[in-house]
Enzyme design. Structure first.
Site, PDB file in Angstrom:
ATOM      1  N   CYS A  70      36.805  28.781  32.882  1.00  0.00           N
ATOM      2  CA  CYS A  70      35.806  27.740  32.652  1.00  0.00           C
ATOM      3  C   CYS A  70      35.090  27.368  33.936  1.00  0.00           C
ATOM      4  O   CYS A  70      35.488  27.763  35.023  1.00  0.00           O
ATOM      5  CB  CYS A  70      36.460  26.490  32.090  1.00  0.00           C
ATOM      6  SG  CYS A  70      37.396  26.796  30.595  1.00  0.00           S
ATOM      7  N   GLY A  78      32.000  31.083  31.655  1.00  0.00           N
ATOM      8  CA  GLY A  78      32.382  30.837  30.270  1.00  0.00           C
ATOM      9  C   GLY A  78      31.166  30.810  29.385  1.00  0.00           C
ATOM     10  O   GLY A  78      30.185  30.154  29.709  1.00  0.00           O
ATOM     11  N   ASN A 133      39.035  23.037  34.298  1.00  0.00           N
ATOM     12  CA  ASN A 133      39.038  24.484  34.479  1.00  0.00           C
ATOM     13  C   ASN A 133      40.437  24.873  34.931  1.00  0.00           C
ATOM     14  O   ASN A 133      40.912  24.348  35.935  1.00  0.00           O
ATOM     15  CB  ASN A 133      38.004  24.865  35.551  1.00  0.00           C
ATOM     16  CG  ASN A 133      38.115  26.307  36.020  1.00  0.00           C
ATOM     17  OD1 ASN A 133      37.825  26.612  37.151  1.00  0.00           O
ATOM     18  ND2 ASN A 133      38.565  27.196  35.154  1.00  0.00           N
ATOM     19  N   GLY A 134      41.077  25.764  34.197  1.00  0.00           N
ATOM     20  CA  GLY A 134      42.409  26.202  34.613  1.00  0.00           C
ATOM     21  C   GLY A 134      43.361  26.283  33.441  1.00  0.00           C
ATOM     22  O   GLY A 134      42.944  26.372  32.288  1.00  0.00           O
ATOM     23  N   TYR A 186      36.260  39.165  41.291  1.00  0.00           N
ATOM     24  CA  TYR A 186      35.406  39.350  40.123  1.00  0.00           C
ATOM     25  C   TYR A 186      34.724  38.088  39.619  1.00  0.00           C
ATOM     26  O   TYR A 186      33.564  38.103  39.243  1.00  0.00           O
ATOM     27  CB  TYR A 186      36.241  39.934  38.971  1.00  0.00           C
ATOM     28  CG  TYR A 186      35.563  39.841  37.638  1.00  0.00           C
ATOM     29  CD1 TYR A 186      34.543  40.737  37.296  1.00  0.00           C
ATOM     30  CD2 TYR A 186      35.886  38.839  36.723  1.00  0.00           C
ATOM     31  CE1 TYR A 186      33.878  40.637  36.089  1.00  0.00           C
ATOM     32  CE2 TYR A 186      35.230  38.737  35.504  1.00  0.00           C
ATOM     33  CZ  TYR A 186      34.230  39.635  35.193  1.00  0.00           C
ATOM     34  OH  TYR A 186      33.568  39.527  34.009  1.00  0.00           O
TER      35      TYR A 186
HETATM   36  P1  AMP Z   1      38.429  46.877  31.419  1.00  0.00           P
HETATM   37  O1  AMP Z   1      37.357  47.603  30.721  1.00  0.00           O
HETATM   38  O2  AMP Z   1      39.303  46.110  30.447  1.00  0.00           O
HETATM   39  O3  AMP Z   1      39.236  47.694  32.369  1.00  0.00           O
HETATM   40  O4  AMP Z   1      37.731  45.744  32.255  1.00  0.00           O
HETATM   41  C1  AMP Z   1      37.397  45.916  33.573  1.00  0.00           C
HETATM   42  C2  AMP Z   1      36.073  45.243  33.856  1.00  0.00           C
HETATM   43  O5  AMP Z   1      36.111  43.898  33.426  1.00  0.00           O
HETATM   44  C3  AMP Z   1      35.849  45.246  35.344  1.00  0.00           C
HETATM   45  O6  AMP Z   1      34.762  46.091  35.573  1.00  0.00           O
HETATM   46  C4  AMP Z   1      35.523  43.824  35.708  1.00  0.00           C
HETATM   47  O7  AMP Z   1      34.201  43.741  36.179  1.00  0.00           O
HETATM   48  C5  AMP Z   1      35.685  43.024  34.444  1.00  0.00           C
HETATM   49  N1  AMP Z   1      36.741  42.002  34.553  1.00  0.00           N
HETATM   50  C6  AMP Z   1      37.797  41.945  35.366  1.00  0.00           C
HETATM   51  N2  AMP Z   1      38.546  40.843  35.152  1.00  0.00           N
HETATM   52  C7  AMP Z   1      37.946  40.158  34.170  1.00  0.00           C
HETATM   53  C8  AMP Z   1      38.209  38.919  33.513  1.00  0.00           C
HETATM   54  N3  AMP Z   1      39.262  38.186  33.815  1.00  0.00           N
HETATM   55  N4  AMP Z   1      37.350  38.504  32.540  1.00  0.00           N
HETATM   56  C9  AMP Z   1      36.291  39.236  32.222  1.00  0.00           C
HETATM   57  N5  AMP Z   1      35.995  40.433  32.811  1.00  0.00           N
HETATM   58  C10 AMP Z   1      36.799  40.891  33.772  1.00  0.00           C
END
Ligand code: AMP
Ligand code: SF4
Length: 466
Positions: A11, A37, A111-112, A252
């Site tokens: 969030c 979010g 947030n958290g 990220y």
């Molecule tokens: P995946 O396809 O499940 O391996 O997702 C990896 C991609 O999701 C990476 O390229 C990141 O940019 C993004 N990502 C990493 N952590 C998160 C997160 N907590 N929430 C949303 N996207 C994420």
């Protein structure tokens, strides 16, 4: 493990105290925090001894229009953008939450993630509390209501019982409180507008957008109160304070232009790219980054390796974050809609593809396929975070244990699974070094999703790791 899905919230919060256009500023602030979010948004304003609220599901621009914002008269405001995985959604969980009591109204947004939420909820229910949402935020409201003394003491007593990650904004008709958990897991910054009004935001990019000057971060374990034009600060806890900001905020989650705990996010990502090259060099023709969050790291890798950085992938801006989709099928479809490989750039090239992280493996696998279909002869993948092997209990959806691909596969197996010619992750030490690039910076990092060293007890969220 399914229950864990409900625990994850990512969030953003924003607050402004003492400004004639409080709701409008809050709207702009939330808009700048939209990446934190996309499922729901809300703004609560205070005016004339009364708090009023508007919130809904969807993006900030879907929930609010200019007519709505103009109707929201108030000189103080707090707002929230919300993301939750399946099970934790629904309008009743969209924040801020408004508590109407005989002693006056109170608005809270958060947030958290509170790790001992269930323990506290059970206790409160035994004592007669009834909850109208499944959000952790409501727990704080009940705890404050049950405590005795001055408002600040009641809030501190309530906060002392919470464990986990939180950045809270609490608005009363004539004062605003901002709090950060004693590990500093989630960020929270303080800014000031030219008229002297104080502003609070999860990230400094939201301060910039409203023209506020960054003053400082809320410190771990600190509660800040603004009343009149005075800002007061104290520690809310007698327990030890640890500096453990979430490493994934840098990797990220946060925007590259934000400054978290004194460190610019883009710079840390670029450092990570350079470090990745030092740790895992490979010969190739071009370096590309997965837009948007990996561009900074790709620039760093290119600079360190002297291999040119190219725009090998383009992104359709009008598709939301893939990860945000609740099912695997939608996520697959999302990656296809979102990214295209640029054939004239990658054709007949040996490509180094930098991504910030691998969670389920969907994105990398799909992109490598796109690159090879576009003519790339080799695709070497370099990841600017260590392998994510464990779930997060502190408010970032890094997925459940059984979905985390690095929990199930070795790097070599994963390399084959995603169809890469080589694969390497940055080391934990390497990432730390990239973030702590200033000598005077002493704060530490949470890296539990890489190394299982959780900074709090896990209470009833504990999991079997086998
Ligand atoms: P995946 O396809 O499940 O391996 O997702 C990896 C991609 O999701 C990476 O390229 C990141 O940019 C993004 N990502 C990493 N952590 C998160 C997160 N907590 N929430 C949303 N996207 C994420
Ligand atoms: Fe951030 Fe990972 Fe720690 Fe969660 S476990 S707070 S995602 S570093």
């Amino acid at each position: 493990m399914d229950d864990l899905k409900e625990l994850h919230e990512e969030c953003g919060v924003f607050g402004v105290f003492q400004h004639p256009s409080a709701a409008k500023l809050c709207y702009y602030g939330l808009h700048a925090l939209q990446h934190r979010g996309q499922e729901g948004a809300g703004i609560l304003v205070a005016n004339d001894h009364k708090l009023s609220i508007h919130k809904g599901e969807g993006l900030v621009t879907e929930v609010f229009n200019s007519e709505k914002i103009n109707q929201m008269n108030g000189i103080h405001a707090i707002g929230h953008v919300r993301y939750s995985t399946a099970g934790g959604g629904g309008i009743m969980n969209v924040q801020p939450l408004l508590f109407r009591t005989m002693a006056g109204d109170m608005g809270i947004c958060h947030n958290g993630n509170i790790v001992n939420a269930n323990v506290l909820k059970e206790k409160l229910e035994e004592q007669g509390s009834i909850f109208s949402s499944s959000s952790d935020t409501e727990i704080l409201g009940h705890l404050i209501k049950r405590a005795k003394g001055h408002m600040i003491d009641r809030i501190c007593m309530a906060l002392e019982q919470l464990d986990g990650a939180f950045a809270f904004l609490i608005l009363l008709e004539d004062r605003l409180y901002a709090v950060r958990d004693r590990y500093g897991l989630r960020p929270l910054a303080i800014g000031q507008l030219p008229n002297g009004a104080y502003v609070f935001a999860s990230e400094t990019c939201a301060l910039d957008i409203v023209g506020a000057k960054f003053l400082r971060d809320v410190e771990p374990g600190e509660i800040v109160r603004v009343k009149g034009n005075q800002l007061l600060s104290r520690l809310y806890t007698k327990q030890p304070i640890h500096d453990k900001i979430c490493a994934m905020e840098y990797v990220y989650f946060s925007r590259p232009d934000s400054i978290l705990d004194g460190i610019n996010v883009h710079t840390t990502r670029k450092n990570a790219g350079k470090q990745l090259y030092l740790e895992s060099p490979v010969d190739a023709d071009i370096v590309i980054g997965v837009p948007d969050s990996s561009i900074s790291a790709a620039i760093g890798y290119s600079e360190a390796s002297h291999i040119p950085y190219e725009m090998g992938l383009t992104k359709n801006k009008y598709v939301g974050r893939t990860f945000i989709q609740p099912t695997q099928e939608l996520r697959d479809q999302g990656v296809r809609m979102k990214l295209s490989a640029v054939s004239s750039i990658v054709n007949q090239k040996r490509v180094i593809m930098i991504d910030d992280s691998i969670v389920r493996g969907t994105t990398s696998r799909r992109i490598i396929k796109l690159l090879k279909e576009a003519g790339a002869i080799e695709v070497h993948v370099r990841i600017a975070s260590p392998a994510i092997k464990y779930p997060c209990f502190y408010g970032v959806d890094t997925s459940t244990l059984d979905e985390l691909i690095s929990h199930k596969m070795t790097t070599q197996e994963l390399c084959e699974y995603i169809g890469a010619d080589s694969l390497a992750f940055i080391s934990e030490e390497g990432l730390k070094k990239s973030i702590h690039f200033k000598k005077e910076h002493t704060c530490d990092l949470c890296m539990a999703c890489f190394n299982k060293q959780y900074v709090t007890p896990l209470y009833d969220n504990d999991f079997q790791d086998d």
